[in-house]
Design a protein around this motif. Structure first.
Motif, PDB file in Angstrom:
ATOM      1  N   HIS A  24      -4.866   5.074   6.686  1.00 31.76           N
ATOM      2  CA  HIS A  24      -6.013   4.517   5.942  1.00 31.76           C
ATOM      3  C   HIS A  24      -5.728   3.137   5.348  1.00 31.76           C
ATOM      4  O   HIS A  24      -6.294   2.767   4.314  1.00 31.76           O
ATOM      5  N   TYR A  25      -4.860   2.386   5.986  1.00 33.39           N
ATOM      6  CA  TYR A  25      -4.512   1.074   5.460  1.00 33.39           C
ATOM      7  C   TYR A  25      -5.741   0.162   5.346  1.00 33.39           C
ATOM      8  O   TYR A  25      -5.903  -0.557   4.355  1.00 33.39           O
ATOM      9  N   GLN A  42      -9.051   0.831   5.180  1.00 28.96           N
ATOM     10  CA  GLN A  42      -9.992   1.234   4.139  1.00 28.96           C
ATOM     11  C   GLN A  42      -9.399   0.975   2.750  1.00 28.96           C
ATOM     12  O   GLN A  42     -10.104   0.511   1.844  1.00 28.96           O
ATOM     13  N   ASP A  43      -8.098   1.275   2.621  1.00 28.84           N
ATOM     14  CA  ASP A  43      -7.460   1.087   1.309  1.00 28.84           C
ATOM     15  C   ASP A  43      -7.418  -0.377   0.915  1.00 28.84           C
ATOM     16  O   ASP A  43      -7.558  -0.714  -0.271  1.00 28.84           O
ATOM     17  N   TRP A  44      -7.217  -1.282   1.908  1.00 26.17           N
ATOM     18  CA  TRP A  44      -7.171  -2.698   1.538  1.00 26.17           C
ATOM     19  C   TRP A  44      -8.548  -3.208   1.129  1.00 26.17           C
ATOM     20  O   TRP A  44      -8.663  -4.031   0.223  1.00 26.17           O
ATOM     21  N   ARG A  98     -10.738  -1.503  -0.484  1.00 29.89           N
ATOM     22  CA  ARG A  98     -10.911  -1.036  -1.860  1.00 29.89           C
ATOM     23  C   ARG A  98      -9.944  -1.751  -2.804  1.00 29.89           C
ATOM     24  O   ARG A  98     -10.274  -2.000  -3.973  1.00 29.89           O
ATOM     25  N   LEU A  99      -8.750  -2.086  -2.307  1.00 29.77           N
ATOM     26  CA  LEU A  99      -7.788  -2.811  -3.134  1.00 29.77           C
ATOM     27  C   LEU A  99      -8.355  -4.166  -3.545  1.00 29.77           C
ATOM     28  O   LEU A  99      -8.245  -4.565  -4.712  1.00 29.77           O
ATOM     29  N   LEU A 150       0.803  -1.222   0.000  1.00 33.61           N
ATOM     30  CA  LEU A 150       0.000   0.000   0.000  1.00 33.61           C
ATOM     31  C   LEU A 150       0.835   1.270   0.000  1.00 33.61           C
ATOM     32  O   LEU A 150       0.313   2.351  -0.272  1.00 33.61           O
TER      33      LEU A 150
END
Length: 526
Positions: free
Chosen positions: A174-175, A177-179, A181-182, A112
């Motif tokens: 924001h790890y 939330q980003d994962w 979405r990833l 990320l």
């Protein structure tokens, strides 16, 4: 010549770092919570064996974002997402020694981070195939492994009270939330994530996610087959299949993201993730539930059910997706010897399935501690603690009998559903030994939570939920049990619960709240 000298120096540094890691804490066992279970001392013996094996798998790799991390007991040059997320569920009981939650940073920072750092080098071990003994790039195996980060972080925070950790991974970087979405953005046809070893298989569609057996973690599961029996060495990997567990993982993540936002007081994120969670709950129940069979199934792209009943059908319970009525039907199957009950419960494939293999055959019937833990936690959540306790006892008896009767005397990657033996893999060979690794979930987490009955701690509310047997054979409980900054001893027998604590907290047992004061407390059981 200079290149060879640098290579030799790097190998020496890697060996030295591992040696220092394993010898750094001679007193580490003093930090462990100490179980009291007089009716079966073998469970206590297995508990300490699991911690010893797990301690041997604390690794140290120079150049990693978090050099000291939990190794999965597999290939030294690779890390697995779902193995590591599951390992946090026992590491949380001794966070001062076991770097469970910290291990997740190696995934976050590798995949990320906008700064693409040079991949560190490691020495391949015997599970690294042709790379054994060679310098290899350190990589993430299956970046589309089950995305359980939010669940792992939330559960860890409840036990430890570490709000700063949540602020870091949720509010600042924001790890989590980003994962989420990833995982939704994965596509085999797009450029692959940095630091990954194998290209992704997951892809989101309107009615769920395409995936494959190996990245799902259930390598040779027969899910998605169009005929029976299917090849036991392979997964059908049907491109038209939409995987129930994939969408359930996202529902669980959305729920945990909502809960984390509540802990942090972020009202905007609370609303965002609750809406996403409700959308996924509705989608799962409208598309993946089969009322006639009383079961959640995978579906095909045309909406038809793929009626292969596996332990993955229980992910909607852990994610609080099922209604009480749906959960009741699922729990009947969990305890039914025709499906997932029997000699040792929570087998990975229903015993009624044509592809069920009596020796296990990896994901064709073997009993795996991660999915066992998931299913029994789902049972606990829906008020079926009696089923969870009974099955946890059966599972630990199975593990202990295998430990004492089968050589080498150790803890295994997965277990036979029909004999006191480790399971066979997809090639018919015995699975890996010394697998703690996630197999420690049985002797540690299930033992503490379902067998002993210290079900759940909440460091933020100062609450400890217990469910002790009404008439235990001898004393049962835990000493040196930590949640947040509370260190306590909670021991029950037929007549009393004796609690010693360094701070006040609330004990909930048999539906009754008891205000525990600092020092010595004695509760009369009625």
């Amino acid at each position: 010549m200079m290149k060879n000298i640098k290579k030799i120096a790097l190998i020496a540094a890697l060996f030295l770092s591992s040696a220092l890691c394993f010898n750094a804490r001679a007193d580490w066992k003093e930090e462990l919570p100490r179980p009291v279970y007089e009716s079966n001392p073998g469970f206590v013996e297995l508990y300490y064996k699991a911690w010893e094996l797990a301690y041997a798998h604390i690794d140290s790799i120079p150049g990693l974002p978090t050099p000291r991390y939990m190794d999965e007991a597999h290939a030294s040059n690779l890390i697995w997402i779902w193995d590591t997320c599951f390992m946090t569920q026992f590491c949380k009981y001794c966070p001062s020694v076991f770097p469970g939650i910290e291990s997740l940073d190696n995934f976050y920072d590798l995949m990320l981070s906008k700064d693409k750092k040079e991949l560190p080098k490691v020495i391949g071990n015997k599970w690294s195939g042709k790379g054994q003994g060679k310098l290899l790039d350190f990589r993430v195996q299956h970046p589309d492994n089950p995305p359980l980060f939010a669940w792992a972080e939330y559960c860890y925070a409840l036990q430890t009270g570490n709000l700063e950790r949540l602020r870091k991974v949720f509010s600042e970087r924001h790890y989590l939330q980003d994962w989420f979405r990833l995982f939704d953005s994965f596509d085999p046809g797009k450029p692959q994530p940095y630091g990954s070893s194998i290209k992704v298989a997951a892809k989101k569609y309107d009615n769920g996610y395409a995936w494959k057996g190996c990245p799902s973690g259930m390598d040779n599961t027969p899910r998605g087959r169009t005929y029976t029996p299917s090849d036991p060495s392979r997964c059908p990997d049907n491109p038209e299949l939409r995987w129930l567990d994939a969408i359930s993982y996202q529902a669980l993540s959305a729920l945990c993201l909502h809960n984390i936002a509540e802990l942090l007081g972020d009202k905007e994120e609370v609303d965002i993730w609750f809406r996403k969670y409700r959308e996924l709950v509705e989608e799962i129940n409208s598309l993946y539930w089969d009322e006639s069979d009383g079961c959640y199934y995978d579906i095909f792209s045309d909406g038809k059910k793929s009626k292969v009943m596996t332990i993955a059908s229980y992910w909607p319970l852990l994610a609080w997706v099922a209604s009480d009525g749906q959960a009741a039907k699922m729990l009947q199957k969990l305890d039914n010897p025709e499906y997932f009950g029997g000699f040792v419960p929570t087998c990975s494939l229903s015993r009624s399935d044509a592809d069920f293999i009596a020796t296990g055959g990896y994901w064709r019937g073997s009993v795996w501690m991660p999915t066992t833990y998931m299913a029994l936690k789902g049972a606990d959540q829906y008020g079926a603690g009696d089923i969870a306790k009974k099955e946890a006892v059966q599972i630990l008896k199975h593990m202990y009998r295998t430990y004492t009767d089968y050589e080498p005397h150790t803890i295994w990657e997965c277990y036979s559903p029909t004999e006191f033996k480790p399971a066979t893999n997809k090639k018919g060979q015995t699975v890996r030994p010394d697998f703690c690794g996630w197999s420690a979930l049985g002797p540690i987490s299930l033992f503490i939570e379902d067998v002993i009955g210290i079900r759940e701690a909440n460091a933020f509310t100062g609450t400890l939920l217990c469910d002790f047997e009404k008439n235990p054979e001898g004393r049962v409980g835990m000493e040196n049990y930590r949640f947040g900054d509370i260190v306590c001893s909670v021991i029950a027998d037929k007549r009393t619960i004796v609690v010693d604590s360094n701070k006040p907290f609330t004990l909930i047992e048999d539906g009754k709240k008891h205000q525990i004061k600092k020092g010595h407390n004695r509760i009369i059981r009625k």
